[in-house]
Design a protein around this motif. Structure first.
Motif, PDB file in Angstrom:
ATOM      1  N   TYR A  27       0.835  -1.199   0.000  1.00  0.00           N
ATOM      2  CA  TYR A  27       0.000   0.000   0.000  1.00  0.00           C
ATOM      3  C   TYR A  27       0.876   1.257   0.000  1.00  0.00           C
ATOM      4  CZ  TYR A  27      -4.379   2.493   0.694  1.00  0.00           C
ATOM      5  OH  TYR A  27      -5.476   3.299   0.522  1.00  0.00           O
ATOM      6  N   LEU A  51       1.143   4.174  -2.976  1.00  0.00           N
ATOM      7  CA  LEU A  51       0.960   5.604  -2.751  1.00  0.00           C
ATOM      8  C   LEU A  51       2.144   6.403  -3.315  1.00  0.00           C
ATOM      9  CD1 LEU A  51      -0.518   5.770   0.873  1.00  0.00           C
ATOM     10  CD2 LEU A  51      -1.729   5.915  -1.304  1.00  0.00           C
ATOM     11  N   SER A 103      -7.539   0.563   3.841  1.00  0.00           N
ATOM     12  CA  SER A 103      -8.091   1.868   3.475  1.00  0.00           C
ATOM     13  C   SER A 103      -9.338   2.213   4.276  1.00  0.00           C
ATOM     14  CB  SER A 103      -8.415   1.891   1.978  1.00  0.00           C
ATOM     15  OG  SER A 103      -9.328   0.869   1.646  1.00  0.00           O
ATOM     16  N   TRP A 161      -5.377   5.340   6.789  1.00  0.00           N
ATOM     17  CA  TRP A 161      -5.148   5.118   5.361  1.00  0.00           C
ATOM     18  C   TRP A 161      -5.947   6.100   4.518  1.00  0.00           C
ATOM     19  CZ3 TRP A 161      -1.073   2.852   3.836  1.00  0.00           C
ATOM     20  CH2 TRP A 161      -0.495   1.838   4.599  1.00  0.00           C
ATOM     21  N   LEU A 179      -4.038   8.451   1.880  1.00  0.00           N
ATOM     22  CA  LEU A 179      -4.456   8.538   0.478  1.00  0.00           C
ATOM     23  C   LEU A 179      -4.812   9.967   0.109  1.00  0.00           C
ATOM     24  CD1 LEU A 179      -5.195   7.280  -2.212  1.00  0.00           C
ATOM     25  CD2 LEU A 179      -7.401   6.607  -1.245  1.00  0.00           C
ATOM     26  N   SER A 180      -5.539  10.661   0.978  1.00  0.00           N
ATOM     27  CA  SER A 180      -5.927  12.045   0.703  1.00  0.00           C
ATOM     28  C   SER A 180      -4.703  12.946   0.562  1.00  0.00           C
ATOM     29  CB  SER A 180      -6.838  12.567   1.816  1.00  0.00           C
ATOM     30  OG  SER A 180      -8.032  11.834   1.891  1.00  0.00           O
ATOM     31  N   THR A 197      -1.667  12.066  -0.171  1.00  0.00           N
ATOM     32  CA  THR A 197      -0.916  11.696  -1.369  1.00  0.00           C
ATOM     33  C   THR A 197      -1.520  12.326  -2.614  1.00  0.00           C
ATOM     34  OG1 THR A 197      -0.288   9.589  -0.371  1.00  0.00           O
ATOM     35  CG2 THR A 197      -0.079   9.767  -2.757  1.00  0.00           C
ATOM     36  N   TYR A 234      -9.619  12.580  -5.679  1.00  0.00           N
ATOM     37  CA  TYR A 234      -9.654  13.297  -4.397  1.00  0.00           C
ATOM     38  C   TYR A 234     -11.060  13.819  -4.104  1.00  0.00           C
ATOM     39  CZ  TYR A 234      -8.668  16.632  -0.716  1.00  0.00           C
ATOM     40  OH  TYR A 234      -8.684  17.325   0.471  1.00  0.00           O
ATOM     41  N   VAL A 283      -5.761   1.668  -5.295  1.00  0.00           N
ATOM     42  CA  VAL A 283      -5.914   2.346  -4.003  1.00  0.00           C
ATOM     43  C   VAL A 283      -7.354   2.763  -3.724  1.00  0.00           C
ATOM     44  CG1 VAL A 283      -3.537   3.155  -3.952  1.00  0.00           C
ATOM     45  CG2 VAL A 283      -5.305   4.596  -4.992  1.00  0.00           C
ATOM     46  N   LEU A 284      -8.191   2.791  -4.759  1.00  0.00           N
ATOM     47  CA  LEU A 284      -9.568   3.254  -4.567  1.00  0.00           C
ATOM     48  C   LEU A 284     -10.594   2.128  -4.522  1.00  0.00           C
ATOM     49  CD1 LEU A 284      -9.568   6.310  -7.012  1.00  0.00           C
ATOM     50  CD2 LEU A 284      -9.399   6.375  -4.518  1.00  0.00           C
ATOM     51  N   ALA A 331     -11.961   2.000  -1.213  1.00  0.00           N
ATOM     52  CA  ALA A 331     -12.045   3.304  -0.548  1.00  0.00           C
ATOM     53  C   ALA A 331     -13.447   3.643  -0.069  1.00  0.00           C
ATOM     54  CB  ALA A 331     -11.560   4.402  -1.486  1.00  0.00           C
TER      55      ALA A 331
END
Length: 412
Positions: free
Chosen positions: A21, A25, A122, A127, A131-132, A134, A174, A401-402, A405
């Motif tokens: 993970y 990122l 996530s 996480w 993620l936000s 990044t 985002y 990554v999503l 999410a």
């Protein structure tokens, strides 16, 4: 998932989960401004994901399996068709390497998407924050990279369009992530507004017309699809800010490109000049349809080039189509149909549909995933993003990554 629950996991796979993970990122952080470096880390993260998946042997749910099947079918067919067609490629542009490279990225990405889809990091607040942050940093680095470019669009023509599409995908990720989480604090909405204006600024700076339409249409759709937020108030404020930025830049960036578009269309319609930006696309699309009609199962690169060359000789197409047809047809679907036939087009649409289904069926809806696929599909109307190695890496990384999410109800 709580920290205590994470600690109970098998220790031999816990470090792999965090490493995969974290590396993903990093890829996301570097993908737009530094694609070469991101590509190297992407391969390493995919390989590590394969090891982790083999160790824990967890199976994704049926929705994710549907998405993985779509990605695998598209990648394997693209690879097989390219290998069969290998002897017909031009060595000058090395199209064989391009298509095999993008196919390999899809195949490697299957491991990354599959592995991360079986994990739940996530869902943890840590996480979400990682993620936000990044995504925000990626846009800020991209902005700094963009605004030090040459002042004239001609100096960055080769990559400005692709650059704007990638920025759109990250900004929509985002926006969708924050809307899905339903954050009410004003400071988060303030950051969201700043990120939106930053993305709009990059799009305006690159002077990419289709990206500008994509930004306003996609952003509005994400806001309207969000739940339990004051939609019209937020949409109104966002529209006002966007209008101010658009009006301020209109005389210098927007108006010249609109005038150019009008000139391109009128010259094309009159037959005066078909070798303009828009006119070239019209000719390529016409050539794609000709190739599809003659080879509905996909004649391959050489056959497509031959069909277009014959059409040029017969004065049914402008000679400009000869050059650009050796690159791509500037439309994602027509590129697949003209090169790999009806099956190639169906598999591409399956990929689009599978991503949309994954985002739509999640509860709450995974707006980040929907935003990413909208950016790629809409941009694919006038360009072939999966012809690009860099855009393919970004697409797969964002999916990875999503995909988790949007937690289901009752999960934290």
């Amino acid at each position: 998932m709580k920290d205590s629950d994470i600690q109970k996991k098998n220790k031999k796979t816990l470090w792999v989960e965090w490493a995969v993970y974290g590396l993903t990122l990093i890829v996301l952080l570097l993908a737009v401004p530094f694609p070469a470096e991101a590509r190297k880390i992407f391969y390493f993260a995919c390989g590590l994901a394969g090891i982790g998946w083999a160790l824990d042997r967890k199976r994704p749910d049926n929705g994710v399996l549907f998405l993985l099947a779509a990605l695998a079918s598209f990648a394997f067919y693209r690879t097989a068709h390219t290998i069969i067609d290998a002897g017909t490629f031009s060595s000058e542009i090395d199209a064989l390497q391009v298509y095999l490279s993008t196919s390999s990225r899809f195949l490697m990405g299957l491991l990354l998407v599959g592995y991360l889809s079986t994990r739940r990091p996530s869902f943890h607040e840590r996480w979400f924050q990682a993620l936000s942050i990044t995504l925000v940093l990626a846009l800020m680095i991209a902005a700094g990279y963009a605004f030090i470019l040459q002042q004239e669009r001609d100096g960055r023509e080769q990559w400005a369009t692709l650059f704007s599409y990638e920025v759109l995908a990250v900004s929509f990720a985002y926006l969708g992530l924050q809307l899905t989480r339903q954050i009410d604090e004003r400071k988060h909405w303030g950051v969201l507004a700043c990120i939106g204006l930053l993305a709009l600024g990059i799009v305006l700076w690159t002077e990419t017309r289709i990206a500008l339409f994509c930004f306003f249409i996609g952003g509005s759709l994400l806001l309207l699809l969000s739940e339990r937020v004051r939609k019209w108030k937020i949409l109104g404020i966002a529209s006002l800010l966007g209008a101010v930025a658009l009006i301020g830049s209109y005389p210098y960036l927007v108006k010249p490109r609109l005038i150019e578009a009008y000139t391109d269309i009128t010259q094309y319609a009159s037959g005066e000049n078909r070798a303009t930006s828009i006119g070239t696309r019209f000719e390529l699309w016409r050539g794609s349809v000709m190739a599809l009609k003659q080879e509905p199962l996909g004649g391959g690169y050489w056959k497509r080039a031959q069909i277009i060359a014959e059409a040029v000789e017969q004065h049914r197409l402008d000679p400009v189509a000869l050059h650009y047809s050796q690159i791509n047809m500037h439309n994602e679907l027509l590129e697949e149909l003209s090169l790999r036939g009806v099956l190639g087009g169906v598999l591409l649409l399956w990929v689009y549909f599978a991503v949309i289904a994954s985002g739509w069926r999640a509860r709450p809806r995974n707006l980040a995933l929907l935003g990413v696929i909208f950016a790629f599909a809409f941009s694919g109307l006038t360009d072939a993003l999966f012809f690009s190695r860099e855009a393919t890496v970004l697409f797969i990384t964002l999916l990875a990554v999503l995909i988790r999410a949007s937690p289901r109800q009752g999960e934290t």
